[in-house]
Design an enzyme around this catalytic site. Structure first.
Site, short mmCIF file in Angstrom:
data_model
loop_
_atom_site.label_atom_id
_atom_site.label_comp_id
_atom_site.label_asym_id
_atom_site.label_seq_id
_atom_site.Cartn_x
_atom_site.Cartn_y
_atom_site.Cartn_z
N ASP A 1 35.31 45.23 37.16
CA ASP A 1 36.75 45.04 37.20
C ASP A 1 37.36 46.40 37.51
OD1 ASP A 1 39.24 43.87 36.77
OD2 ASP A 1 39.27 44.63 34.73
N LYS A 2 38.59 46.43 37.96
CA LYS A 2 39.20 47.72 38.24
C LYS A 2 40.05 48.20 37.07
CE LYS A 2 43.01 48.34 40.46
NZ LYS A 2 43.76 49.29 39.66
N GLU B 1 56.17 52.74 39.38
CA GLU B 1 57.60 52.97 39.31
C GLU B 1 57.95 53.59 37.97
OE1 GLU B 1 60.29 49.58 39.98
OE2 GLU B 1 61.00 50.89 41.58
N PHE C 1 62.40 45.88 46.97
CA PHE C 1 61.08 46.03 47.55
C PHE C 1 60.49 44.66 47.85
CE2 PHE C 1 56.54 45.99 46.92
CZ PHE C 1 56.12 47.08 47.63
N ARG D 1 48.30 58.22 45.03
CA ARG D 1 49.13 57.17 45.63
C ARG D 1 50.46 57.78 46.01
NH1 ARG D 1 47.33 52.13 42.49
NH2 ARG D 1 49.47 51.45 42.40
N ASP E 1 44.09 42.97 41.55
CA ASP E 1 45.14 43.86 42.02
C ASP E 1 45.27 43.81 43.55
OD1 ASP E 1 47.13 45.68 41.72
OD2 ASP E 1 45.98 46.85 40.27
#
Lengths: 1223, 346
Positions: free
Chosen positions: A454-455, A555, A596, A652, A734
Site C-alpha cells: 500500500d502507499k 493544501e 480546482f 510535489r 491514491d
C-alpha cells in the site's frame, strides 16, 4: 455470466477508462447476480422484463427495509432466514462482529474435527484403532496414543490461545460505546447492542460503528466531515451532507426519538462509494445516495456531533463485506511436507506388504514346522502374513513421522518468538514491537517473490511538509544561515517571533526568514500571502489554537507553511477571508473562488483588498500555469529550473502566480461568471470556460515544493529487496500523479525507467491476443506455448496502471443488468447451448488476457496500480498468485488493505496507527515499512533455512531409525519385534536436540532419504557382523537381542547427534549443550530404565533390566559403536569437504570472504544525477483531492454561525433551536 | 534506536543475547587441514585397532562339533511320538591337538532357531519370574494355563521350549581311564538376571514351595522347575542358571548360549590338556523338525570376546579405506588449491 460480450468490439464501445475515478463495478461478481432473481419463476420474469428494463436499474434491488426506531419491525417472520434446520435468524445482522472460531462449548469438538482433517492425525487415529486389535498389535497402545495426545494437545492449546486473543479483540471493539436512542432518550450503549433502525449520536473523533444514514449534525446544513483513511487510504477529509428535511426536523433529541422514517435500499454489498435507497417519511419519498451515508470505519472529524440511522450493522456493513474471506494459509513447505508424507506412506505400505509376503513365505517354510513357535492357533501362513502386514504398519509407523508436525510447529513457534523479540524491529517512537500473529508461516518469509505494498501510511508517513520554494527565481529551503551562506551546522529556523506558528515546521533556511522580515523583496511576502489566501481550507479555532481542515493534505501543508512564515489564515466567511499578515489582521473580500478540478489542475481566488484593488491569485500544476503566463515574465526560466530540481528530489510542486484585475474588467467578467453559475445545462463546462477567460496573462511568483514524507529507510529497503530479486508492486487508492511521484521518491522508478501506462499496455495486450489467435487455430493445442517477452530485452521498465484500466484490460467491466435478465432464463435448448458455449469462450479469453497481463507486468521492474479498490488490490495479488505461482506478500495499514492482506500468502500489517483492521487480519505486524527487509532477509531466510535443514535432518533420522527394523526383519522371520518402543522411549533426545542454526538446503528430500537408508544399513549391519560370532568377555550370554538393541540404539543416538553437529554451521553453547546434553540424557535415561530398582517396581513394563550396564561393560560393544559411528559419519565429512572444495556454494564463498564482503554489502545510495532541463516529468503537482470545498464556501453552507453548544441542546430538549443563518 | 523517547516504552523488548539471536558462535569450518587430519588420525586408529583385534581373536581357541547328524539316530527315535520318554544318549569322541589354556567355556549352539520371533519373545511373564505371583500368566499366551485352569510355571513359549540336552565332557586319558571334566554351572548369567529379574518364591524349601501352589509343568518339560538340578538344590527353580540363560532371548536365529565353565582344579588347573575327549550327550531337544541344527562349542576368550574376526577385519578395512580417501582428498585439494587459490587463503 457476462456472456454476449465475446464479440470483442463491445469492450470498446465505452469511452476510454477514466484515470481519475476509482472504479466501483468490480464487486458485482457473477455469483451475486446469479443469486438474485433466481427465485423468480421464468413466466413472471418474462412479464416483468419489459417494465424492468425501462426502470432505473437499481430501483428493483431495493429489498432492504429499515424502519427507524422500531426494532420489532426487523424481527418480523418474513425477514427471517432459516439458518440451521429450524433455527431462524434475522437477515439483519446485529452489530457485534465475530472473528473468533470457537466458544466454550464448541471448542473441543470443533477443534478436534479441524485437527482430524489433517491426514497425519487421521492416520494415527487409524493406527490407534489398529493397535486395539490384539492379533496385530505389535506395539504397546501407549506408543501411539501418547504422541497423538501430545500433538492434539499442543495444537489445541495453540488454537485456544489464538482464539482467546481474537475473543479479546472482538470484545474490545464490540464494547466500544456510542449513544443510542432508547426509550426516547440518548443512552450510552455498546457497539454490539446497536441494531438496524437505531438512531445514534456520534461525537468528534468517534469511529462510526455501523453504516449509518446521516440525519443531522452540529454543522450548518448538517454537514459532517469524515476521514476515510480506514476505508480507502485517503487521509483528506470528505464531507457528507444530510437530506434537507432531516436536517431541518431532526436536530433535537425528542424529534429524533419519534423519527419514524422508513428506508428502502439495496441489499448489503461491498461498494464503498455507491448507495441507492429511498427514505419515506411524512408521506414523501427522498432519494438517498452515498453522500448521505457514513460508513463503518470512518472517523468523524471537525464535527462536534452528528446523528444517524443505522442501515447496515455488523457483518452487513460495507467494510466488512469488503474484507474478503479469511483464508487458511499454509506454506509451500507444508504442501511439500504433505507430499513427502504421502510418499513415505506409500513406501511404508510397500515395505509392509513385502515384509508380510516374506513372513508368509517364512511361515510356510519354517515357522509352521517349528514346534517351539506353536501359538495355539491354526492360521494359514497367508493369514499370518496378512496379520503381520498390519503389525508392520504399526511398527514402522515412525516412518510416517507424527512428531514431524509437532516439531515443525514448535520450531515455528520458536521462530515467531524470535521475531517478537527482535529489538531491531521494535519502533520506540510508537512503542510497538514486531509481532508474528500467525506462527505457521515463518519459513515462507524466506521465499517471497512479490511484495504488494500500500502507499499511504505504508511507504509514506502520510505527512506532507513544506520543504522548499522558489520565489522570484531564487530557491529557498536548503540549509543556510541568514547571511546567505551554506552552513555546516544544521539549525532549525526559529519561528517563535510569530504568535501563530505551530512550531511543527522544520525549516532550515534562515535567509528566507530574513527576507520576510526585512521585506526587501515584496514577492516573498506576496508569495506567502498567496498561500494564505488562495485555498479552500476550513479553519477551526479552539482555545486560541488554529486547526486547519483541508480537502487535501498538500493544501493543508501549504496553508500551514504560510501560517508559520507569518501569514496566518484566521477565518473565512462566505465572502471574506481574514489573514494575519505578520501580525496585522486584514480582511479581504472574496469575489470568486475558481475551484480546482482534475482537468483544470489549478485553482484561483479573486479578492478585493481593503485598499480596493482586485487581485487574482492562482496556484496550479506548472504545465497549466506556464501556458497562462504573461509573456513578460523575467523569472520564467529560473523557476523552470527550480521545478526541475524539485522534481528530481521527488518533491510535489505547484506554481504560484497572480495578477491585478481592473475594476472594469472584473465587472464584465463577473457578469459572465454569474450567468455561467446559474446555467442549467453544462454548468461545469460553462464555468470552466469563464474561468479560462480571466486566468491569463498571469505573473509568476514562484513555486512550492512539498514533500510527501516517506517513512524512514524506504528507498534503502526497496533497493535491498530488489537485490534479493523481490519485486515490489505498489497498490494504492491514491491518484496517478501522486503514486508516480512516490514511485520516484522511493526509487522504484528512476529517470531512465520507461513508464508504460494503461493505454500502452492495452495495445500491447491487444496485439498479443491478436497474435495468439492467429497462431491458434487447429494446431493451437499442440504447439507448445511460446513465451516471448512483451518488451525488448534490457532497459528498465515500469508499469503505472489505474483501476479503471485494470478493469478494462482484465475484462472486469460492469455487466449490464438487462443483458443478464435477458439471459437469465434461456427459452430454447439452442439458446442454452449457445450460452454455455460463449460463456466458456469468454472464460478462456478472460483467462488468457489475465495471464498475458501478469506476464507483461512481471517483465517490468516496478508496477504501480493506482485508483484501485480494495477488491482490485486483492484481485491483482490473486492474479500473480495464480499465474506466476509465486509466493506473495502484501503489506498495508488500512482497512482497504485487508482484503489483499488476506489474499496474499503472507499479509503484513503496519501497526501502531489508529486503525487496527489491517493488523487484525495480518500474519505479521510491525510499525515501519523498513522492518520488512529484516523480516524477510533475516528472519525469513533463517526460518526457511532452518526449517529445511530440520526437515532434511528429520527425514534422514527417521529413516535411519525406522529402517533398522526393516533390516532386522530379515533375521527374525519377518516378524515385527519390539525394539522400537524401547528405542522410542529412549529417544527424547532426538526430538529436543538443537533445532536452531541448522543451515541446509531442502530440495534434496530423496538425498536425505538415501542418506537415512545408508546410515540405517551401517547402523544395522556392522553390529550384526560383530554380534554373529562374538561372545562376552566373561563368556556369558552373548548376542542376546536386548544387548543388540542397546548397541544399535547407542550407535544411532551418537551418530544422529553428531550428524546434527556436522550440520550445524554456527555452534553456540545452546547447540553444544543440546547435542551433548541429548547424548548424555539418552544414556542417563537408558541406565535408569535398565536399573534394578525400576524392574522391581514394574517387572512387566521394563524388561531391559541390566542390559545397559552389562552390555556396555563389554569393550567389543564399545568398539562396535565407535566403528559404526565412524563409518556413518566419515563419508559425510568427506562429501561435505569435497563439495565445498570443488563446488563452493554462494554462502561458502561469502563465508570465505566475509570480511571483504562486509564492506561491499553496505547499501550504496544511487548517485543523484542532476540533469537540468531534461526532466520529462514535472507535473507532480500537489493536489490529491478531486475538488476543493469552493462550492461549500461560496454557498456559505459550511460557514459556522453562532449556535448553541451540544450540551444545551441535549439538556434543554424543549428550547427552540433554529438556525439563524441558512442561506 | 539510540534516542528513545522516555514516555512509555512498556513494550520495550528484552535485549538478551539469546532473544536477539546474538549468542557467541563458533563456526564449524571444514578446512582442508582439519578434515585431512581427522581422516589420517581415524585411519591410523582403525588400522591399529583392527590389527590388535585380529591378533587377539586369533589367540583364542575354539572347537565346534555339530552333533545334529552324528546323533541322527536319537533324533529319529525322538520323532516317533511313542518314544518320547525313552532316553537316548550319544557319544562324540574328538581329539584336542593342542591344549586349551586358561578359562574354557562350553556353549551349545543352535542354528535356525528363531528365538527372536516377535510373538515368541513376548510369551513370558516377568512378574512370575520375579517370584511375586505364580498366577501372573497374562503375557504368556499360548502357554498360560493347563486344561484344568492351573497356571503353568514357568509359563510362556520361551520357557516351554527350553534347551534340555545334557552335555558331559570327559577326558580319555587312555582307552580305559575316562575322567569327567569338571564343569561349573554357576555364574553363567548376568548378575542382574540372577539377583533381580529372577527370584524364587522364598528361600525355604523349593519343592515344598512349588508343591504348595497348584501349578502345571510346561508341556515340553519332563520334570518340574524345582527339580532342574538334582546335584545343587540352590540351582533350582527360577534361579537355575541354564533356565536364566535360555530366557535371555537371542538376537539372531543362529546363536550360542553358555552351558558351563571349566572348573580349573586338579588335572585341569591350566586348562584343557591336549588329548582325546568325548562329549556324552543326552539327546532331548528336537531340532530336525524345523530343519535346525545344534552343536557344542568349547572356546577360550580374550579381552574382546571370542574368536570373531569380524570387528578386526572391519576395523582394518575401514582404516585402509579412510587412508585411501584421505589421500584422494589431499590430491583433489592440492590440485584445486593451485587452480583457485582464493578458496583457501583464510
Amino acid at each position: 455470466m457476462s456472456t454476449e460480450r465475446d464479440s470483442e468490439t463491445t469492450f470498446d464501445e465505452d469511452s476510454q477508462p477514466n484515470d481519475e475515478v476509482v472504479p466501483y463495478s468490480d464487486d458485482e461478481t457473477e455469483d451475486e447476480l446469479d443469486d438474485q432473481g433466481s427465485a423468480v419463476e421464468p413466466e413472471q420474469n418474462r412479464v416483468n422484463r419489459e417494465a424492468e428494463e425501462n426502470r432505473e436499474p437499481f430501483r428493483k434491488e431495493c429489498t432492504w427495509q429499515v424502519k427507524a426506531n422500531d426494532r420489532k419491525y426487523h424481527e418480523q417472520p418474513h425477514f427471517m432466514n432459516t439458518k440451521f434446520l429450524c433455527i431462524k435468524e434475522s437477515k439483519y445482522a446485529n452489530n457485534a462482529i465475530k472473528t473468533y472460531k470457537y466458544n466454550a462449548f464448541t471448542f473441543i469438538p470443533m477443534n478436534l474435527f479441524e485437527q482430524f482433517k489433517r491426514a497425519a492425525n487421521l492416520y494415527f487415529l487409524a493406527l490407534l484403532i489398529l493397535q486395539a486389535v490384539p492379533q496385530i498389535s505389535t506395539l504397546a497402545w501407549y506408543t501411539t496414543l501418547v504422541p497423538l495426545l501430545v500433538v492434539l494437545g499442543v495444537t489445541a492449546i495453540k488454537d485456544l490461545v489464538d482464539d482467546v486473543a481474537r475473543h479479546k479483540m472482538d470484545k474490545e471493539i464490540n464494547n466500544r460505546t456510542c449513544e443510542v436512542i432508547k426509550d426516547g432518550r440518548f443512552k450510552v450503549a455498546k457497539w454490539k447492542e446497536i441494531q438496524v433502525g437505531d438512531v445514534i449520536r456520534l461525537k468528534k473523533n468517534d469511529f462510526v460503528p455501523a453504516d449509518i444514514l446521516l440525519l443531522s449534525s452540529s454543522e450548518p446544513n448538517s454537514l459532517c466531515y469524515v476521514e476515510t483513511a480506514e476505508l480507502d487510504g485517503e487521509t483528506n477529509l470528505k464531507f457528507k451532507m444530510s437530506l434537507e428535511i432531516t436536517d431541518q426536523y431532526l436536530q433535537r433529541e425528542d424529534t429524533l426519538a419519534t423519527f419514524d422514517g422508513f428506508i428502502e435500499c439495496e441489499e448489503p454489498n461491498n461498494r464503498l462509494d455507491k448507495f441507492t435507497g429511498t427514505l419515506f417519511w411524512r408521506n414523501t419519498s427522498f432519494p438517498l445516495d452515498a453522500d448521505k451515508i457514513l460508513l463503518r470505519g470512518c472517523v468523524i472529524r471537525n464535527t462536534d456531533f452528528c446523528h444517524g440511522l443505522v442501515i447496515f450493522a455488523g457483518a452487513d456493513t460495507k467494510i466488512m463485506k469488503n474484507s474478503g474471506k479469511t483464508r487458511f494459509k499454509r506454506t509451500k513447505i507444508d504442501y511439500l511436507m504433505n507430499y513427502m508424507v504421502y510418499t513415505i506412506f506409500v513406501v511404508l505400505i510397500l515395505l509392509s506388504a513385502g515384509l508380510a509376503i516374506g513372513h508368509a513365505y517364512w511361515e510356510a517354510q519354517v515357522g509352521n514346522s517349528s514346534w517351539y513357535l506353536y501359538d495355539g492357533e491354526d492360521d494359514t501362513p497367508s493369514y499370518r502374513g496378512f496379520l503381520i502386514f498390519w503389525g508392520y504398519i504399526i511398527v514402522l509407523n515412525t516412518m510416517v513421522p507424527i512428531s514431524l508436525y509437532v516439531s515443525v510447529e514448535v520450531i515455528r513457534l520458536g521462530q515467531s518468538h524470535f521475531i517478537n523479540w527482535d529489538l531491531q524491529m521494535y519502533y520506540a517512537e510508537k512503542d510497538t514491537p514486531a509481532k508474528a500473529r500467525t506462527t505457521t508461516l515463518n519459513e515462507q518469509l524466506g521465499q517471497i517473490h512479490y511484495i504488494f505494498s500500500d502507499k499511504t501510511g505504508t511507504l509514506t508517513q502520510n505527512i506532507m511538509t513544506f520543504k522548499k520554494c522558489c520565489i522570484n527565481g531564487q530557491i529557498y529551503g536548503d540549509h543556510r544561515d541568514a547571511s546567505q551562506h551554506n552552513h555546516n551546522k544544521i539549525e532549525q529556523v526559529d519561528f517563535s517571533w510569530n504568535t501563530y506558528a505551530d512550531g511543527k515546521l522544520a525549516f532550515y533556511d534562515h535567509y528566507l526568514i530574513e527576507q520576510i522580515q526585512s521585506g526587501k523583496e515584496p514577492e516573498v511576502r506576496q508569495f506567502f500571502f498567496l498561500l494564505a489566501v488562495c485555498h479552500t481550507v476550513m479553519v477551526d479555532r479552539t482555545d486560541g489554537q488554529l486547526n486547519y481542515q483541508a480537502a487535501s493534505p498538500d493544501e493543508g501543508a501549504l496553508v500551514n507553511a504560510a501560517r508559520n512564515f507569518g501569514f496566518a489564515f484566521l477565518a473565512r466567511t462566505q465572502n471574506t477571508i481574514t489573514i494575519s499578515e505578520l501580525g496585522t489582521e486584514r480582511t479581504y473580500n472574496v469575489l470568486a473562488i475558481l475551484d480546482f478540478n482534475s482537468d483544470r489542475k489549478r485553482m484561483s481566488i479573486i479578492v478585493r483588498t481593503p485598499e480596493g484593488n482586485i487581485k487574482l491569485y492562482c496556484k496550479g500544476a506548472d504545465t497549466v500555469i506556464y501556458e497562462r503566463l504573461h509573456r513578460m515574465n523575467p523569472t520564467k526560466q529560473e523557476t523552470q529550473d527550480a521545478l526541475d530540481i524539485f522534481a528530481n528530489e521527488t518533491l510535489r510542486t505547484l506554481c504560484l502566480c497572480y495578477k491585478e484585475i481592473e475594476e472594469k474588467e472584473f465587472t464584465e467578467w463577473n457578469k459572465k461568471f454569474m450567468a455561467a453559475s446559474v446555467a442549467s445545462t453544462n454548468r461545469d463546462e460553462a464555468l470552466d470556460k469563464v474561468y479560462e477567460e480571466i486566468e491569463k496573462d498571469l505573473i509568476l511568483l514562484g513555486a512550492t515544493a512539498i514533500e510527501d514524507k516517506l517513512q524512514d529507510g524506504v528507498p534503502e529497503t526497496i533497493s535491498k529487496l530488489a537485490k534479493a530479486d523481490i519485486k515490489i508492486w505498489v497498490l494504492t487508492g491514491d491518484k496517478k500523479e501522486t503514486a508516480e511521484n512516490i514511485g520516484f521518491a522511493c526509487e522504484l522508478l528512476t529517470e531512465d525507467t520507461t513508464i508504460c501506462y494503461g493505454e500502452d499496455i492495452n495495445s500491447l495486450l491487444h496485439a498479443r491476443m491478436e497474435n495468439q489467435r492467429n497462431r491458434g487455430g487447429v494446431y493451437a493445442k499442440f504447439a507448445p506455448p511460446v513465451q516471448e517477452s512483451f518488451f525488448p530485452p534490457g532497459g528498465n521498465r515500469a508499469l503505472i496502471i489505474t483501476g479503471s484500466w485494470l478493469n478494462e484490460i482484465l475484462l472486469e467491466k460492469k455487466t449490464k443488468r438487462n443483458k443478464i435478465l435477458k439471459l437469465k432464463f434461456p427459452r430454447t435448448e439452442e439458446e442454452r447451448r449457445m450460452r454455455t458455449q460463449s460463456k466458456r469462450r469468454l472464460e478462456a479469453k478472460k483467462e488468457q488476457r489475465q495471464k498475458n497481463f501478469v506476464d507483461l507486468a512481471c517483465e517490468c521492474s516496478a508496477v504501480i496500480c493506482c485508483r484501485v479498490t480494495p477488491k482490485q488490490k486483492a484481485m491483482v495479488v490473486d492474479l500473480v498468485k495464480r499465474y506466476k505461482k509465486a509466493i506473495t506478500l502484501a503489506i498495508g495499514d488500512g482497512a482497504n488493505d485487508v482484503n489483499m492482506i488476506k489474499t496474499a500468502h503472507i499479509g503484513v500489517g503496519i501497526s501502531g496507527q489508529e486503525g487496527m483492521q489491517a493488523v487484525m487480519s495480518s500474519d505479521y505486524s510491525f510499525a515501519q515499512f523498513r522492518y520488512l527487509q529484516r523480516l524477510l532477509l533475516v528472519h525469513g531466510r533463517w526460518s526457511y533455512i532452518r526449517m529445511c535443514k530440520f526437515l532434511r535432518y528429520f527425514f534422514y533420522k527417521n529413516f535411519a531409525f525406522t529402517l533398522v527394523h526393516f533390516w532386522y526383519s530379515f533375521f527374525n522371520g519377518y516378524s515385527a519385534q519390539d525394539v522400537s518402543d524401547k528405542l522410542s522411549l529412549r529417544f527424547p533426545g532426538l526430538y529436543i536436540v538443537g533445532q536452531r542454526d541448522l543451515l541446509f538446503n531442502y530440495k534434496r528430500f530423496f538425498v536425505s532419504l538415501l542418506h537415512g537408508v545408508l546410515t540405517s544399513m551401517i547402523l544395522f549391519f556392522i553390529p550384526l557382523g560383530a554380534y554373529l560370532q562374538t561372545v562376552g568377555q566373561d563368556g556369558e550370554a552373548p548376542s542376546d537381542y536386548q544387548s543388540f538393541a542397546v548397541t544399535i540404539a547407542s550407535a544411532l543416538v551418537i551418530t544422529v547427534n553428531f550428524q546434527i553437529g556436522l550440520d550445524t554451521s554456527y555452534w553456540t553453547f545452546v547447540n553444544a549443550f543440546s547435542i551433548f546434553g541429548s547424548i548424555a540424557l539418552y544414556f542417563g535415561i537408558m541406565f535408569d530404565f535398565h536399573s534394578a530398582g525400576i524392574h522391581v517396581l514394574f517387572p512387566s513394563a521394563f524388561q531391559f533390566t541390566g542390559t545397559a550396564s552389562n552390555a556396555l561393560r563389554q569393550p567389543y560393544i564399545w568398539l562396535t559403536i565407535i566403528l559404526t559411528v565412524a563409518v556413518g559419519l566419515l563419508p559425510v565429512v568427506a562429501i561435505r569437504f569435497l563439495s565445498m572444495t570443488i563446488w563452493p556454494s554462494e554462502s561458502d564463498k561469502i563465508q570465505k570472504h566475509r570480511k571483504r564482503l562486509k564492506a561491499e554489502e553496505q547499501w550504496q545510495r544511487r548517485q543523484q544525477v542532476f540533469r537540468r532541463g531534461v526532466s520529462t516529468r514535472r507535473s507532480a503537482y500537489a493536489f490529491s483531492h478531486q475538488r476543493g470545498y469552493a462550492d461549500l464556501i461560496s454557498s456559505g453552507r459550511s460557514i459556522r454561525k453562532k449556535r448553541s453548544p451540544l450540551d444545551a441542546i441535549v439538556a434543554d430538549g424543549t428550547a427552540e433551536y433554529r438556525r439563524t443563518g441558512d442561506s | 534506536m539510540e534516542e528513545r523517547p522516555q514516555h512509555c516504552l512498556s513494550r520495550l523488548l528484552d535485549n538478551s543475547a539469546l532473544k536477539q539471536q546474538e549468542l557467541p558462535i563458533h563456526r564449524l569450518y571444514f578446512t582442508a587441514r582439519r578434515v585431512l587430519f581427522v581422516f589420517f588420525a581415524t585411519g591410523i586408529f582403525c588400522l591399529c585397532m583392527g590389527i590388535i583385534l585380529i591378533l587377539s581373536a586369533r589367540s583364542t581357541q575354539e572347537i565346534e562339533i555339530n552333533y545334529t547328524r552324528i546323533c541322527a539316530n536319537c533324533a529319529k527315535l525322538q520323532e516317533n511320538a511313542s518314544n518320547f520318554d525313552k532316553e537316548c544318549t550319544c557319544s562324540i569322541p574328538f581329539y584336542l591337538s593342542g591344549k586349551m589354556m586358561g578359562n574354557v567355556y562350553m556353549y551349545y549352539k543352535l542354528y535356525g532357531f528363531y528365538q527372536n520371533l516377535y510373538l515368541y519373545i513376548r510369551s513370558r511373564s516377568n512378574r512370575q519370574l520375579v517370584g511375586k505371583d505364580v498366577k501372573a500368566v497374562e503375557d504368556c499366551a499360548p502357554f498360560k494355563m493347563s486344561d484344568n485352569k492351573t497356571p503353568i510355571v514357568p509359563c510362556g513359549a520361551i520357557a516351554n521350549s527350553m534347551f534340555n540336552d545334557t552335555i558331559i565332557l570327559s577326558h580319555n586319558i587312555n582307552s580305559s581311564v575316562q575322567i569327567k571334566v569338571p564343569m561349573l554351572k554357576s555364574r553363567l548369567t548376568w548378575w542382574t538376571d540372577k539377583y533381580v529379574k529372577f527370584q524364587n518364591l522364598s528361600s525355604k524349601n523349593l519343592a515344598d514351595e512349588f508343591r504348595g501352589k497348584i501349578h502345571t509343568v510346561p508341556p515340553n518339560w519332563p520334570k518340574p522347575i524345582y527339580d532342574l538340578d538334582k546335584k545343587d538344590p540352590r540351582n533350582n527353580g527360577f534361579l537355575n542358571d541354564d533356565f536364566i540363560v535360555w530366557m535371555r532371548a537371542a538376537a539372531f536365529p543362529t546363536f550360542k548360549k553358555l552351558y558351563g565353565r571349566l572348573n580349573r582344579t586338579h588335572h585341569f588347573i591350566e586348562g584343557l590338556p591336549a588329548g582325546n575327549y568325548s562329549f556324552n550327550i543326552t539327546y532331548n531337544f528336537p531340532v530336525t523338525r524345523f530343519h535346525g541344527e545344534k552343536s557344542v562349542v568349547l572356546s577360550t576368550l580374550t579381552w574382546c570376546g571370542g574368536n570373531s574376526l569380524f570387528l578386526g577385519l572391519a576395523y582394518t578395512v575401514t582404516g585402509a579405506m579412510t587412508w585411501l580417501a584421505s589421500f584422494a582428498m589431499m590430491a583433489i585439494h592440492i590440485m584445486l588449491k593451485n587452480k583457485k587459490m582464493s578458496f583457501f587463503h583464510q
